[in-house]
Design an enzyme around this catalytic site. Structure first.
Site, mmCIF file in Angstrom:
data_model
loop_
_atom_site.group_PDB
_atom_site.id
_atom_site.type_symbol
_atom_site.label_atom_id
_atom_site.label_comp_id
_atom_site.label_asym_id
_atom_site.label_seq_id
_atom_site.Cartn_x
_atom_site.Cartn_y
_atom_site.Cartn_z
ATOM 1 N N TRP A 194 0.818 -1.219 0.000
ATOM 2 C CA TRP A 194 0.000 0.000 0.000
ATOM 3 C C TRP A 194 0.852 1.271 0.000
ATOM 4 O O TRP A 194 0.323 2.360 -0.122
ATOM 5 C CB TRP A 194 -0.973 -0.002 1.181
ATOM 6 C CG TRP A 194 -0.340 -0.408 2.474
ATOM 7 C CD1 TRP A 194 0.297 0.407 3.357
ATOM 8 C CD2 TRP A 194 -0.274 -1.733 3.022
ATOM 9 N NE1 TRP A 194 0.761 -0.328 4.417
ATOM 10 C CE2 TRP A 194 0.423 -1.645 4.245
ATOM 11 C CE3 TRP A 194 -0.740 -2.985 2.588
ATOM 12 C CZ2 TRP A 194 0.663 -2.767 5.038
ATOM 13 C CZ3 TRP A 194 -0.499 -4.086 3.384
ATOM 14 C CH2 TRP A 194 0.200 -3.982 4.594
ATOM 15 N N ARG A 195 2.162 1.095 0.132
ATOM 16 C CA ARG A 195 3.026 2.277 0.025
ATOM 17 C C ARG A 195 3.483 2.500 -1.412
ATOM 18 O O ARG A 195 4.179 3.465 -1.688
ATOM 19 C CB ARG A 195 4.249 2.118 0.942
ATOM 20 C CG ARG A 195 3.873 2.249 2.401
ATOM 21 C CD ARG A 195 5.088 2.148 3.293
ATOM 22 N NE ARG A 195 4.704 2.352 4.681
ATOM 23 C CZ ARG A 195 5.433 1.960 5.719
ATOM 24 N NH1 ARG A 195 6.591 1.361 5.521
ATOM 25 N NH2 ARG A 195 5.020 2.189 6.946
ATOM 26 N N GLU A 201 -5.624 1.052 5.195
ATOM 27 C CA GLU A 201 -5.701 1.715 6.499
ATOM 28 C C GLU A 201 -6.749 1.059 7.395
ATOM 29 O O GLU A 201 -6.551 0.902 8.590
ATOM 30 C CB GLU A 201 -6.012 3.208 6.334
ATOM 31 C CG GLU A 201 -4.846 4.031 5.807
ATOM 32 C CD GLU A 201 -3.627 3.988 6.733
ATOM 33 O OE1 GLU A 201 -3.798 3.768 7.940
ATOM 34 O OE2 GLU A 201 -2.505 4.146 6.227
ATOM 35 N N GLN A 225 -5.731 -1.973 14.422
ATOM 36 C CA GLN A 225 -5.674 -3.036 15.439
ATOM 37 C C GLN A 225 -5.182 -4.379 14.880
ATOM 38 O O GLN A 225 -5.511 -5.435 15.417
ATOM 39 C CB GLN A 225 -7.044 -3.213 16.110
ATOM 40 C CG GLN A 225 -7.380 -2.015 16.969
ATOM 41 C CD GLN A 225 -8.844 -1.918 17.271
ATOM 42 O OE1 GLN A 225 -9.667 -1.813 16.376
ATOM 43 N NE2 GLN A 225 -9.189 -1.947 18.525
ATOM 44 N N THR A 226 -4.448 -4.349 13.781
ATOM 45 C CA THR A 226 -3.962 -5.590 13.177
ATOM 46 C C THR A 226 -2.515 -5.403 12.728
ATOM 47 O O THR A 226 -2.162 -4.337 12.214
ATOM 48 C CB THR A 226 -4.841 -5.961 11.957
ATOM 49 O OG1 THR A 226 -6.207 -5.893 12.362
ATOM 50 C CG2 THR A 226 -4.546 -7.359 11.465
ATOM 51 N N GLY A 276 -10.689 -10.478 11.781
ATOM 52 C CA GLY A 276 -11.285 -9.969 13.023
ATOM 53 C C GLY A 276 -11.854 -8.560 12.880
ATOM 54 O O GLY A 276 -11.755 -7.938 11.822
ATOM 55 N N TYR A 277 -12.454 -8.079 13.958
ATOM 56 C CA TYR A 277 -13.077 -6.739 13.963
ATOM 57 C C TYR A 277 -13.907 -6.534 12.686
ATOM 58 O O TYR A 277 -13.635 -5.642 11.883
ATOM 59 C CB TYR A 277 -12.031 -5.627 14.113
ATOM 60 C CG TYR A 277 -11.217 -5.731 15.381
ATOM 61 C CD1 TYR A 277 -11.736 -5.294 16.601
ATOM 62 C CD2 TYR A 277 -9.948 -6.285 15.371
ATOM 63 C CE1 TYR A 277 -11.009 -5.395 17.769
ATOM 64 C CE2 TYR A 277 -9.209 -6.404 16.535
ATOM 65 C CZ TYR A 277 -9.746 -5.960 17.730
ATOM 66 O OH TYR A 277 -9.013 -6.068 18.879
ATOM 67 N N TYR A 332 -8.798 9.784 11.917
ATOM 68 C CA TYR A 332 -7.520 9.173 11.552
ATOM 69 C C TYR A 332 -7.506 8.756 10.077
ATOM 70 O O TYR A 332 -6.617 9.121 9.312
ATOM 71 C CB TYR A 332 -7.210 7.946 12.437
ATOM 72 C CG TYR A 332 -6.111 7.141 11.806
ATOM 73 C CD1 TYR A 332 -4.803 7.616 11.843
ATOM 74 C CD2 TYR A 332 -6.382 5.985 11.076
ATOM 75 C CE1 TYR A 332 -3.783 6.938 11.186
ATOM 76 C CE2 TYR A 332 -5.375 5.309 10.413
ATOM 77 C CZ TYR A 332 -4.079 5.792 10.480
ATOM 78 O OH TYR A 332 -3.087 5.142 9.806
ATOM 79 N N ASP A 371 -3.091 8.090 14.991
ATOM 80 C CA ASP A 371 -3.581 6.810 15.510
ATOM 81 C C ASP A 371 -2.900 6.529 16.858
ATOM 82 O O ASP A 371 -2.196 7.398 17.402
ATOM 83 C CB ASP A 371 -3.345 5.682 14.498
ATOM 84 C CG ASP A 371 -1.858 5.366 14.313
ATOM 85 O OD1 ASP A 371 -1.007 6.103 14.861
ATOM 86 O OD2 ASP A 371 -1.555 4.375 13.620
ATOM 87 N N CYS A 405 16.268 5.495 17.738
ATOM 88 C CA CYS A 405 15.316 6.573 17.447
ATOM 89 C C CYS A 405 16.015 7.814 16.879
ATOM 90 O O CYS A 405 16.956 8.325 17.484
ATOM 91 C CB CYS A 405 14.573 6.935 18.736
ATOM 92 S SG CYS A 405 13.379 8.245 18.478
HETATM 93 FE FE1 SF4 Z 1 10.104 7.052 21.816
HETATM 94 FE FE2 SF4 Z 1 12.514 6.671 22.886
HETATM 95 FE FE3 SF4 Z 1 12.254 7.960 20.571
HETATM 96 FE FE4 SF4 Z 1 11.451 9.077 22.832
HETATM 97 S S1 SF4 Z 1 13.540 8.524 22.310
HETATM 98 S S2 SF4 Z 1 10.345 9.070 20.904
HETATM 99 S S3 SF4 Z 1 10.676 7.318 23.961
HETATM 100 S S4 SF4 Z 1 11.756 5.799 20.974
#
Ligand code: SF4
Length: 367
Positions: free
Chosen positions: A29-30, A42, A47-48, A86-87, A125, A143, A207
């Protein structure tokens, strides 16, 4: 929004979009900007898990490649292709929404989030996701994953189940969108929530906005987002009848509105979730035997069905004399009927039953 806030939001949004462009998973879907295909994906993804959706999405798009094809299909067929995902309410609403687009919008997909919100079953959403991904409208799509990321990233400890707090989160998400990059940005927020900023213990080392993250600096990521306490699920005791002459089995079609709309089930004694259930003694057949067989449980989001299976052997099916919504089905044709996962143990039992329709006993009784 203060200038200081706005600068942090935009820096985070730009970095997330860059991160996504470099790391995105290749998902079917991208690869499309077709609003109908994006809408289907979407709805399926709510929930899946992504892995569970991929095959369903491919089969569904093969069967209903356009909004017109979906609108024209009977709900039974839609449910059959949804079976196991489901759902099921999502399938019924998708179907209803397709019919609305064909009848009220001349088959043309609405192109803004505001117009998409008018389609039955499309909430904030989904409207934001379709408008952003298909039409490039610079609107947020918030979401559960996005709520978690924003609450942690900006250290917001307010209850995200409150409408006013959600509106604030939507404004923050809107303020993060880098101009001209809504697709990458909105995908990035969801992807970060699904893969990195996960519930419980986030993977902050992976992150791209870790150095901006308030919750990480404070060490309270695991307590965010704040949500309403979960209500205890309601327990519903149900009797499920397997009425059979050996070759056929009795099925009941649930109403087209409400829980598990339009799906088939083994009939039960009337209860809160199926008031149109049946007293087997009123069936126009001679009952040869009646045995309590096994018990099964199915957990929905807000309720739990505790089910007692009762095997009722009858002398022969009685066509034309059944109450509305009840039919006899050949055992070997069961696969043509969409039954919810809650019935899975009973379906397995029926498939394993002896040809003469007697109850399975002993080891075989518990599928
Ligand atoms: Fe989430 Fe950690 Fe990134 Fe903060 S640093 S947004 S808690 S993954």
């Amino acid at each position: 929004m203060t200038g200081e806030h706005s600068a942090v939001w935009q820096e985070a949004g730009r970095r997330l979009a860059d991160w996504f462009d470099e790391n995105m998973r290749d998902l079917p879907w991208r690869r499309t900007r077709d609003p109908y295909a994006i809408w289907v994906s979407e709805v399926m993804l709510q929930q899946t898990r992504v892995e569970a959706v991929i095959d369903y999405y491919a089969r569904f798009m093969d069967a209903f490649p356009t909004v017109q094809a979906l609108a024209a299909a009977p709900l039974d067929r839609v449910n059959l292709l949804w079976q196991g995902l489901g759902y099921y309410r999502r399938a019924a609403l998708l179907h209803k929404g397709a019919q609305y687009i064909c009848t009220e919008c001349g088959g043309e997909f609405p192109q803004t989030a505001a117009l998409l919100r008018k389609v039955p079953g499309i909430g904030d959403y989904t409207a934001g996701a379709v408008a952003g991904f298909a039409f490039g409208e610079e609107v947020p799509a918030v979401d559960g994953n996005v709520l978690r990321v924003i609450s942690r990233l900006f250290g917001i400890g307010e209850n995200v189940d409150l409408p006013a707090v959600r509106s604030r989160f939507a404004e923050i998400a809107r303020g993060m969108i880098p101009p001209g990059r809504v697709w990458s940005h909105n995908q990035a927020l969801m992807e970060l929530g699904a893969l990195v900023c996960i519930p419980g213990n986030p993977r902050c080392l992976l992150c791209p906005v870790a150095d901006l993250c308030v919750a990480r600096a404070r060490g309270d990521s695991e307590s965010l987002p704040v949500r309403n306490a979960k209500k205890k699920p309601k327990i519903i005791d149900r009797t499920v009848y397997i009425v059979t002459d050996g070759r056929h089995v009795l099925l009941h079609r649930r109403p087209e509105e409400g829980m598990l709309a339009g799906l088939w089930e083994f009939p039960g004694w009337p209860d809160a979730d199926s008031p149109e259930g049946i007293d087997p003694d009123t069936l126009p057949c001679d009952i040869l035997s009646r045995d309590e067989v096994f018990q099964a449980q199915h957990v929905f989001t807000h309720r739990v069905w505790e089910m007692q299976g009762v095997h009722i052997r009858v002398d022969a099916m009685c066509p034309g004399e059944l109450p509305e919504g009840f039919i006899w089905v050949e055992r070997e044709d069961m696969a043509s009927y969409a039954l919810p996962s809650a019935m899975r143990a009973f379906t397995a039992y029926v498939q394993a039953m002896p040809a003469d329709g007697t109850a399975l006993a002993g080891e075989g009784m518990q599928p």
